[in-house]
Design an enzyme around this catalytic site. Structure first.
Site, PDB file in Angstrom:
ATOM      1  N   GLU A  35       0.839  -1.211   0.000  1.00 31.28           N
ATOM      2  CA  GLU A  35       0.000   0.000   0.000  1.00 31.28           C
ATOM      3  C   GLU A  35       0.866   1.250   0.000  1.00 31.28           C
ATOM      4  OE1 GLU A  35      -3.245   0.269  -1.100  1.00 31.28           O
ATOM      5  OE2 GLU A  35      -3.578  -1.288   0.401  1.00 31.28           O
ATOM      6  N   THR A  37       2.815   2.156  -2.228  1.00 26.62           N
ATOM      7  CA  THR A  37       4.117   1.865  -2.841  1.00 26.62           C
ATOM      8  C   THR A  37       4.103   2.157  -4.335  1.00 26.62           C
ATOM      9  OG1 THR A  37       3.359  -0.410  -2.966  1.00 26.62           O
ATOM     10  CG2 THR A  37       4.920   0.109  -1.209  1.00 26.62           C
ATOM     11  N   GLY A 123     -16.049   5.529  -4.247  1.00 23.93           N
ATOM     12  CA  GLY A 123     -15.344   6.215  -3.159  1.00 23.93           C
ATOM     13  C   GLY A 123     -15.086   5.357  -1.942  1.00 23.93           C
ATOM     14  N   SER A 128     -13.551   2.394  -8.165  1.00 21.35           N
ATOM     15  CA  SER A 128     -14.574   2.580  -9.197  1.00 21.35           C
ATOM     16  C   SER A 128     -14.024   3.507 -10.281  1.00 21.35           C
ATOM     17  CB  SER A 128     -15.844   3.183  -8.579  1.00 21.35           C
ATOM     18  OG  SER A 128     -15.634   4.520  -8.168  1.00 21.35           O
ATOM     19  N   GLU A 161      -6.711  10.045 -15.492  1.00 20.88           N
ATOM     20  CA  GLU A 161      -7.025  10.394 -14.094  1.00 20.88           C
ATOM     21  C   GLU A 161      -6.052  11.455 -13.567  1.00 20.88           C
ATOM     22  OE1 GLU A 161      -8.533   7.251 -11.757  1.00 20.88           O
ATOM     23  OE2 GLU A 161      -8.300   8.327  -9.857  1.00 20.88           O
ATOM     24  N   ASP A 173      -4.233   0.645 -10.029  1.00 22.99           N
ATOM     25  CA  ASP A 173      -5.666   0.386 -10.200  1.00 22.99           C
ATOM     26  C   ASP A 173      -6.025   0.102 -11.658  1.00 22.99           C
ATOM     27  OD1 ASP A 173      -5.491   1.119  -7.603  1.00 22.99           O
ATOM     28  OD2 ASP A 173      -6.737   2.920  -7.765  1.00 22.99           O
TER      29      ASP A 173
HETATM   30  P1  ADP Z   1     -12.811   5.144  -5.880  1.00 23.85           P
HETATM   31  O1  ADP Z   1     -12.102   4.736  -4.624  1.00 23.85           O
HETATM   32  O2  ADP Z   1     -14.144   4.472  -5.969  1.00 23.85           O
HETATM   33  O3  ADP Z   1     -11.975   4.969  -7.089  1.00 23.85           O
HETATM   34  P2  ADP Z   1     -12.608   7.913  -6.645  1.00 23.85           P
HETATM   35  O4  ADP Z   1     -12.919   9.159  -5.914  1.00 23.85           O
HETATM   36  O5  ADP Z   1     -11.223   7.700  -7.102  1.00 23.85           O
HETATM   37  O6  ADP Z   1     -13.116   6.704  -5.713  1.00 23.85           O
HETATM   38  O7  ADP Z   1     -13.537   7.821  -7.936  1.00 23.85           O
HETATM   39  C1  ADP Z   1     -14.933   7.966  -7.814  1.00 23.85           C
HETATM   40  C2  ADP Z   1     -15.459   8.857  -8.918  1.00 23.85           C
HETATM   41  O8  ADP Z   1     -15.380   8.174 -10.191  1.00 23.85           O
HETATM   42  C3  ADP Z   1     -16.910   9.189  -8.754  1.00 23.85           C
HETATM   43  O9  ADP Z   1     -17.108  10.294  -7.892  1.00 23.85           O
HETATM   44  C4  ADP Z   1     -17.324   9.507 -10.190  1.00 23.85           C
HETATM   45  O10 ADP Z   1     -16.912  10.811 -10.552  1.00 23.85           O
HETATM   46  C5  ADP Z   1     -16.501   8.506 -10.991  1.00 23.85           C
HETATM   47  N1  ADP Z   1     -17.287   7.272 -11.202  1.00 23.85           N
HETATM   48  C6  ADP Z   1     -17.034   6.037 -10.712  1.00 23.85           C
HETATM   49  N2  ADP Z   1     -17.983   5.152 -11.096  1.00 23.85           N
HETATM   50  C7  ADP Z   1     -18.880   5.840 -11.834  1.00 23.85           C
HETATM   51  C8  ADP Z   1     -20.096   5.503 -12.511  1.00 23.85           C
HETATM   52  N3  ADP Z   1     -20.581   4.249 -12.493  1.00 23.85           N
HETATM   53  N4  ADP Z   1     -20.742   6.475 -13.183  1.00 23.85           N
HETATM   54  C9  ADP Z   1     -20.245   7.727 -13.233  1.00 23.85           C
HETATM   55  N5  ADP Z   1     -19.120   8.116 -12.611  1.00 23.85           N
HETATM   56  C10 ADP Z   1     -18.428   7.197 -11.915  1.00 23.85           C
HETATM   57 MG    MG Z   2     -10.075   5.958  -7.444  1.00 23.43          MG
END
Ligand code: ADP
Ligand code: MG
Length: 387
Positions: A35, A37, A123, A128, A161, A173
């Site tokens: 983690e 890293t 989040g 995601s 990103e 990721d």
């Molecule tokens: P995580 O730990 O889930 O990666 P992040 O803050 O890095 O958290 O990313 C989450 C963001 O990615 C959301 O706030 C949104 O902007 C985008 N996102 C993720 N999944 C979706 C989705 N299914 N539809 C639209 N936006 C998404």
């Molecule tokens: Mg993320």
């Protein structure tokens, strides 16, 4: 594990866009060890999980990209013919950022309509963001009949990103969402991007416990930790001129020069270096199916993240403590950036159900929060879903 089928999503797409789509999905991920890293050119050991971000897509006659997210119940669009779009501070940045990076890399994209459906909790540290990026990139390329090597796609998604969305993440990721292998974790060298799949023993499950908290300071502290690591490199490079990243420092050298580092910087560096060796040891442990050793390394990783890197929080510590007391648990640790989110646990298959009940009720008793706890096997990276 998800709540949607390819047929459901295709039906929704048909209603929304009046066309028959192709369907793709890219997984979220959990990091077993290693983690903080990745952005230090170090080693990580993620596995893709059975939560996916799905994308239904059909090409268009024009060069517009239209996207709708079932999670946000919103649509957005750009025109690839006009000037390069700018980030809007909106979820669609993750989608359009990938399109922009693909185009900049010379991949001429067709217009397309996209329907996004995410099952990866947003989040919660299960990425995601990488899942939506990778699913988007893969789908856009296929819709334009283009192919890009998976490792290249991971890099382009990371760039989206970093440079479009504006979040400083490492490569882990996107890499695992592209290159995940069913039943395996990957040990990945984040500098060379060399990787090796490691089979996960069949008698254990990966159990993810979501603390259901996300403390405000998470992203600010993430950036601070990155700056602290850079400062460590700067200070140490006065003595070690070849140094490019913390990955190049030995624990021995770190100790030797510790007097020249502020205490906080020393501790951050010590975490990164000790974590890198734990990943190497953990890979060796997995290779001979030594789950007790693997579990001990998970424990040590958590302690190091809590005390040296200082990215844990009371809820994560509690979740790990409850898990470690439970029979049938080989190891437990926080996973992801920290300050909330999830823990990862290696649990003997026959103990999973009881683990879920016991840990959930003990956690709720202490915190009044209802955690989400689920078991997963390691999943495959991004792919088309055939109907
Ligand atoms: P995580 O730990 O889930 O990666 P992040 O803050 O890095 O958290 O990313 C989450 C963001 O990615 C959301 O706030 C949104 O902007 C985008 N996102 C993720 N999944 C979706 C989705 N299914 N539809 C639209 N936006 C998404
Ligand atoms: Mg993320």
């Amino acid at each position: 594990m998800g709540d949607i089928t390819a047929a459901d999503l295709a039906k929704k797409f048909q209603v929304l866009f009046g066309a028959t789509p192709k369907i793709y999905r890219a997984p979220g991920r959990v990091n077993l060890i290693g983690e903080h890293t990745d952005y230090n050119d170090g080693f990580v050991m993620p596995a893709a999980i059975e939560f996916y971000t799905w994308i239904a897509i059909a090409p268009r006659q024009d060069r517009k990209l239209l996207v709708h997210s079932t999670n946000f119940l919103e649509s957005a669009e750009i025109d690839l013919e006009s000037d390069e779009p700018r980030p809007r501070n909106h979820w669609s940045d993750y989608v359009f950022g990938v399109a922009v990076m693909l185009q900049r890399a010379g991949h001429h994209l067709r217009g397309a309509s996209l329907l996004v459906h995410g099952e990866v909790p947003i989040g919660s540290g299960l990425s995601s963001s990488a899942a939506i990026e990778v699913a988007t990139g893969f789908a856009l390329l296929e819709a334009s009949r283009l192919t890009v090597h998976r490792v290249e796609l991971a890099k382009l998604c990371q760039r989206a990103e970093n440079d479009f969305v504006g979040a400083r993440c490492g490569i882990m990721d996107q890499f695992i969402s592209c290159c995940g292998r069913a039943g395996h974790a990957l040990v990945l060298d984040c500098r060379s991007l060399d990787y090796r799949p490691l089979p996960l023993p069949g008698e254990v499950s990966l159990v993810i416990c979501n603390t259901m908290v996300k403390h405000e300071l998470a992203s600010g502290e993430y950036n601070t930790r990155r700056a602290e690591c850079e400062e460590g490199v700067r200070l140490l490079s006065r003595f070690l001129p070849q140094l490019r990243a913390l990955r190049d420092v030995s624990l021995q050298d770190l100790k030797k020069y510790s007097a020249h580092l502020p205490e906080a910087i020393f501790k951050r560096c010590r975490h990164v270096l000790s974590e890198n060796s734990r990943v190497t040891e953990a890979a060796a442990a997995l290779e001979c199916a030594d789950l007790s050793m693997f579990g001990r390394l998970m424990h040590d990783s958590h302690v190091s993240l809590r005390d040296d890197y200082q990215v844990s929080c009371a809820e994560l510590d509690l979740m790990v403590e409850l898990a470690e007391k439970f029979p049938g648990v080989f190891g437990a640790r926080m996973t992801g950036g920290g300050f909330g989110g999830c823990t990862i646990n290696m649990v003997a298959n026959e103990s999973v159900a009881e683990f879920q009940r016991h840990v959930a009720s003990a956690y709720e008793k202490s915190t009044s929060l209802v955690p989400r706890i689920f078991a997963t096997t390691a999943a495959e990276g991004v792919a088309e879903v055939l109907r």
